[in-house]
Scaffold this motif. Structure first.
Motif: not given
Length: 289
Positions: A68-87
């Motif tokens: 979010x803070x840089x002057x250059x390039x994209x903002x990258x967003x990610x979503x992840x679903x871990x196995x239920x026992x690991x969440x």
């Protein structure tokens, strides 16, 4: 999780390009396309969410951003679903004795550890997606809205991908299913994006089945948000190294686009790059002068 062989074989990659978007009732043609790429582990989703006898089984998705803070390039967003026992909460150690045992907030980890975790998160997550929201879109709708757009798109795309493998409770259904899935979407930060409820209903996910939560410093608190933070951060770093190869005189590999003294000196000497965010004050001032 299953053994390495089945995990690898059941992974289904996907790519999505978004060129037009409805934001709060306003239809917008994006200045540059948003690219989303990810992977779904179908056999694990089937095993956990189609055959489970657990009542009210919750699927937990973590969402985080980088850049979010840089002057250059994209903002990258990610979503992840871990196995239920690991969440769950990191402090409860659901990742103890798993391949992701060192996972925590990406900002607390060295780049070397993040690079180790990146392929492991991709391998063991039941599903993940990374969105690349370009500088042109940031300039078009502002950095906050661009980040919210990335979070929204990651959430919607991943939910649409996993929907066929979930038992979603449907109050209108005549069929009484023995279990149903609630989807918890955990966003890093102090606000949640507005999801397109109509789009999700089309794939069978009602508004009542989604529990959106904003978690301040969530990447240090929830395993799924921490996993998303690794994907977002390393993905963004990769784009910075690509730019560094194209424009070595800017020293991008060192400052990653942030407004350091060296970066500002490079701009003064070599000018503004196409990937610079023109709406950000330091870049705008150079252009005005």
């Amino acid at each position: 999780m299953s053994n390495q062989h089945s995990t690898k074989n059941s992974a289904t990659p996907f790519d999505v390009i978004i060129e037009n978007i409805d934001i709060k009732g306003q239809y917008i043609h994006l200045a540059e396309a948003v690219h989303l790429s990810g992977q779904l582990n179908v056999s694990e989703l089937r095993a956990q969410y189609l055959t489970s006898s657990e009542e009210d089984l919750a699927l937990q998705m973590g969402v985080d951003e980088a850049g979010r803070g840089p002057l250059l390039g994209s903002v990258n967003v990610a979503a992840a679903i871990l196995p239920s026992a690991w969440a769950g909460l990191i402090e409860n150690q659901p990742l103890k004795d798993t391949p992701l045992s060192i996972l925590t907030d990406s900002k607390q980890l060295s780049e070397k550890k993040r690079d180790v975790l990146y392929p492991l998160v991709q391998k063991y997550a039941m599903g993940y997606v990374v969105a690349d929201v370009p500088a042109a879109v940031i300039d078009q709708i502002n950095i906050l809205q661009a980040t919210m757009l990335g979070m929204r798109l990651c959430t919607e795309v991943l939910l649409e991908m996993v929907a066929p493998y979930l038992m979603i409770d449907n109050a209108d259904s005549d069929l009484q299913q023995k279990s149903h899935t609630c989807v918890q979407v955990l966003f890093d930060g102090n606000r949640c994006p507005d999801l397109d409820e109509a789009t999700l209903e089309k794939v069978g996910i009602k508004k009542s089945a989604i529990d959106s939560q904003a978690w301040v410093k969530g990447d240090a608190r929830h395993t799924s948000i921490a996993a998303a933070s690794i994907l977002a951060k390393v993905s963004r770093d990769k784009t910075m190294y690509t730019l560094d190869n194209q424009y070595p005189e800017y020293g991008i590999a060192k400052h990653k686009g942030y407004p350091t003294k060296a970066h500002m000196e490079a701009i003064a000497m070599h000018g503004i790059l196409p990937a610079h965010r023109r709406s950000f004050a330091p870049v705008r001032k150079v252009l005005e002068n």
